[in-house]
Design a protein around this motif. Sequence first.
Motif, PDB file in Angstrom:
ATOM      1  N   MET A  26       4.929  22.451 -14.309  1.00 60.60           N
ATOM      2  CA  MET A  26       4.355  21.453 -13.412  1.00 60.60           C
ATOM      3  C   MET A  26       2.868  21.271 -13.696  1.00 60.60           C
ATOM      4  SD  MET A  26       6.978  20.562 -11.548  1.00 60.60           S
ATOM      5  CE  MET A  26       6.506  19.839  -9.998  1.00 60.60           C
ATOM      6  N   SER A  27       2.365  20.084 -13.411  1.00 63.35           N
ATOM      7  CA  SER A  27       0.961  19.776 -13.645  1.00 63.35           C
ATOM      8  C   SER A  27       0.061  20.576 -12.714  1.00 63.35           C
ATOM      9  CB  SER A  27       0.721  18.281 -13.429  1.00 63.35           C
ATOM     10  OG  SER A  27      -0.661  17.984 -13.438  1.00 63.35           O
ATOM     11  N   GLU A  28      -1.142  20.914 -13.187  1.00 66.28           N
ATOM     12  CA  GLU A  28      -2.114  21.621 -12.357  1.00 66.28           C
ATOM     13  C   GLU A  28      -2.926  20.652 -11.501  1.00 66.28           C
ATOM     14  OE1 GLU A  28      -4.524  24.140 -14.733  1.00 66.28           O
ATOM     15  OE2 GLU A  28      -2.861  25.417 -15.382  1.00 66.28           O
ATOM     16  N   LYS A  29      -2.697  19.364 -11.658  1.00 64.06           N
ATOM     17  CA  LYS A  29      -3.403  18.381 -10.848  1.00 64.06           C
ATOM     18  C   LYS A  29      -2.953  18.470  -9.390  1.00 64.06           C
ATOM     19  CE  LYS A  29      -4.272  14.756 -14.319  1.00 64.06           C
ATOM     20  NZ  LYS A  29      -5.727  14.587 -14.130  1.00 64.06           N
ATOM     21  N   THR A  30      -3.801  17.957  -8.513  1.00 67.20           N
ATOM     22  CA  THR A  30      -3.461  17.838  -7.097  1.00 67.20           C
ATOM     23  C   THR A  30      -3.254  16.370  -6.770  1.00 67.20           C
ATOM     24  OG1 THR A  30      -4.719  19.812  -6.467  1.00 67.20           O
ATOM     25  CG2 THR A  30      -4.278  18.190  -4.738  1.00 67.20           C
ATOM     26  N   ALA A  31      -2.156  16.072  -6.089  1.00 65.86           N
ATOM     27  CA  ALA A  31      -1.890  14.694  -5.670  1.00 65.86           C
ATOM     28  C   ALA A  31      -2.582  14.432  -4.339  1.00 65.86           C
ATOM     29  CB  ALA A  31      -0.392  14.466  -5.534  1.00 65.86           C
ATOM     30  N   LEU A  32      -3.351  13.353  -4.285  1.00 67.62           N
ATOM     31  CA  LEU A  32      -3.950  12.896  -3.034  1.00 67.62           C
ATOM     32  C   LEU A  32      -3.018  11.833  -2.467  1.00 67.62           C
ATOM     33  CD1 LEU A  32      -7.559  12.386  -4.419  1.00 67.62           C
ATOM     34  CD2 LEU A  32      -6.764  14.328  -3.050  1.00 67.62           C
ATOM     35  N   LEU A  33      -2.296  12.164  -1.423  1.00 64.29           N
ATOM     36  CA  LEU A  33      -1.321  11.236  -0.846  1.00 64.29           C
ATOM     37  C   LEU A  33      -1.939  10.588   0.388  1.00 64.29           C
ATOM     38  CD1 LEU A  33       1.521  10.062  -0.971  1.00 64.29           C
ATOM     39  CD2 LEU A  33       2.299  11.993   0.434  1.00 64.29           C
ATOM     40  N   LEU A  34      -2.348   9.336   0.247  1.00 69.76           N
ATOM     41  CA  LEU A  34      -3.002   8.619   1.342  1.00 69.76           C
ATOM     42  C   LEU A  34      -1.948   8.015   2.259  1.00 69.76           C
ATOM     43  CD1 LEU A  34      -5.894   6.807  -0.572  1.00 69.76           C
ATOM     44  CD2 LEU A  34      -5.760   9.158   0.258  1.00 69.76           C
ATOM     45  N   LEU A  35      -1.949   8.416   3.517  1.00 67.79           N
ATOM     46  CA  LEU A  35      -0.974   7.946   4.499  1.00 67.79           C
ATOM     47  C   LEU A  35      -1.571   6.792   5.294  1.00 67.79           C
ATOM     48  CD1 LEU A  35       0.230  11.403   5.899  1.00 67.79           C
ATOM     49  CD2 LEU A  35       1.127  10.119   3.937  1.00 67.79           C
ATOM     50  N   GLN A  36      -0.916   5.651   5.246  1.00 73.73           N
ATOM     51  CA  GLN A  36      -1.427   4.449   5.903  1.00 73.73           C
ATOM     52  C   GLN A  36      -0.251   3.664   6.492  1.00 73.73           C
ATOM     53  OE1 GLN A  36      -3.381   2.736   7.678  1.00 73.73           O
ATOM     54  NE2 GLN A  36      -5.117   2.430   6.274  1.00 73.73           N
ATOM     55  N   MET A  37      -0.550   2.787   7.428  1.00 73.28           N
ATOM     56  CA  MET A  37       0.490   2.010   8.091  1.00 73.28           C
ATOM     57  C   MET A  37       1.156   1.011   7.159  1.00 73.28           C
ATOM     58  SD  MET A  37       0.236  -0.478  11.440  1.00 73.28           S
ATOM     59  CE  MET A  37       0.185   0.887  12.598  1.00 73.28           C
ATOM     60  N   GLY A  38       0.352   0.329   6.342  1.00 71.52           N
ATOM     61  CA  GLY A  38       0.880  -0.697   5.452  1.00 71.52           C
ATOM     62  C   GLY A  38       0.844  -2.073   6.076  1.00 71.52           C
ATOM     63  N   GLY A  39       1.373  -3.044   5.353  1.00 67.09           N
ATOM     64  CA  GLY A  39       1.403  -4.422   5.821  1.00 67.09           C
ATOM     65  C   GLY A  39       2.163  -5.269   4.837  1.00 67.09           C
ATOM     66  N   PRO A  40       2.677  -6.406   5.271  1.00 66.47           N
ATOM     67  CA  PRO A  40       3.468  -7.261   4.381  1.00 66.47           C
ATOM     68  C   PRO A  40       2.644  -7.800   3.221  1.00 66.47           C
ATOM     69  CG  PRO A  40       3.034  -8.367   6.468  1.00 66.47           C
ATOM     70  CD  PRO A  40       2.582  -6.956   6.629  1.00 66.47           C
ATOM     71  N   ASP A  41       3.228  -7.765   2.008  1.00 65.43           N
ATOM     72  CA  ASP A  41       2.530  -8.281   0.826  1.00 65.43           C
ATOM     73  C   ASP A  41       2.922  -9.710   0.498  1.00 65.43           C
ATOM     74  OD1 ASP A  41       5.083  -7.899  -0.103  1.00 65.43           O
ATOM     75  OD2 ASP A  41       4.560  -6.371  -1.577  1.00 65.43           O
ATOM     76  N   SER A  42       3.669 -10.348   1.399  1.00 64.85           N
ATOM     77  CA  SER A  42       4.041 -11.750   1.276  1.00 64.85           C
ATOM     78  C   SER A  42       4.572 -12.214   2.622  1.00 64.85           C
ATOM     79  CB  SER A  42       5.117 -11.940   0.198  1.00 64.85           C
ATOM     80  OG  SER A  42       6.341 -11.359   0.623  1.00 64.85           O
ATOM     81  N   ILE A  43       4.749 -13.503   2.783  1.00 62.22           N
ATOM     82  CA  ILE A  43       5.320 -14.013   4.027  1.00 62.22           C
ATOM     83  C   ILE A  43       6.754 -13.517   4.188  1.00 62.22           C
ATOM     84  CG2 ILE A  43       5.971 -16.093   5.319  1.00 62.22           C
ATOM     85  CD1 ILE A  43       2.947 -15.547   5.181  1.00 62.22           C
ATOM     86  N   ASP A  44       7.503 -13.458   3.092  1.00 57.22           N
ATOM     87  CA  ASP A  44       8.891 -12.979   3.157  1.00 57.22           C
ATOM     88  C   ASP A  44       8.980 -11.521   3.601  1.00 57.22           C
ATOM     89  OD1 ASP A  44       9.865 -15.429   2.375  1.00 57.22           O
ATOM     90  OD2 ASP A  44      10.048 -14.885   0.259  1.00 57.22           O
ATOM     91  N   ALA A  45       7.898 -10.776   3.428  1.00 54.20           N
ATOM     92  CA  ALA A  45       7.912  -9.355   3.775  1.00 54.20           C
ATOM     93  C   ALA A  45       7.550  -9.095   5.237  1.00 54.20           C
ATOM     94  CB  ALA A  45       6.945  -8.592   2.870  1.00 54.20           C
TER      95      ALA A  45
END
Length: 318
Positions: free
Chosen positions: A1-20
């Motif tokens: 496994m990689s020795e890197k650390t993953a920065l997992l940003l937790l956010q609410m999100g939002g639609p990326d189009s009108i259809d979404a």
Amino acid sequence: MSEKTALLLLQMGGPDSIDAVKPFLLNLFTDRDIMKIGPAFLQPFIARRIVKKRAPKVEGYYREIGGKSPIRELTEAQGRGLQELLGPGYRSFVAMRYSRPSTLEALSAIKKEGISKVVALSLYPHYSRATTGSSVNELQRILKESKVKFSVTYIDRYYDHPLYIEALAEKVQQGLTAFPDPKKVQIVFSAHALPQSFIDEGDPYLAHIQETVRLVMERIGDQAPHQLCFQSKVGKVKWLEPSTGDMMKSLAAQGCKDILMVPLSFVSDHIETLHEIDIQYAEEARELGIERFVRSESLNNSPRFLACLADLVQKAEK
């Protein structure tokens, strides 16, 4: 496994189009960490009815701000900035609670890169079970179902971190420069509302918000009076008060002509800042006779805010 650390940003999100928009709203209204609508087995059905009624209006709002939410791009930019501050041992990923990339997609990307060490960093400074709590619950559910062993550290609040407070105070100071006489300005902190029942049941969100306001005003000093109110109420249950709309009416009735609106609990621009404040409340302000209505900038890629996040990550890993 990689020795890197993953920065997992937790956010609410939002639609990326009108259809979404409809899928986004459906994900939101079926989340029982945010609201419990009837018994659990009926909530998806009730949520679909709510979304069918609300979607056309919300789609119109997104059309007015360019046809989508900018929150994914802004969050990814925050991740890149944080990654640059922390150095080559870190790699940023984004997990949106109600849109894409989902928590599952983010963890799959982390797994694909062979990273096992994860720092889950909430982008909600003030803890609530409806925001950070929901995102963490989703992450833990996916982790439980995963066959990959991740070592996860959680950062779930930082409402009183000195660099976060400095970042907010800096935006308020910048906003005050738009007025000829700052002492005549009402600084209106507008936080996302929460059902009053959450607070009654012990959710710390309100106390966190109040402490942030206190600490910011401690730095600002007596340049201008300030108020705290709440926006984005949904449904008929009792929510935190006063509402932002009612606060504006009250200030206008007192003869206030200058308002600096400070979005609180939002660390990047999205529908609540770009439409609810910049369009809806700005129009209400004009109708109420408020002459100068200004919104302070969202934190977005504020260097001080990114420094705050970097400090949180470094301390969490010690």
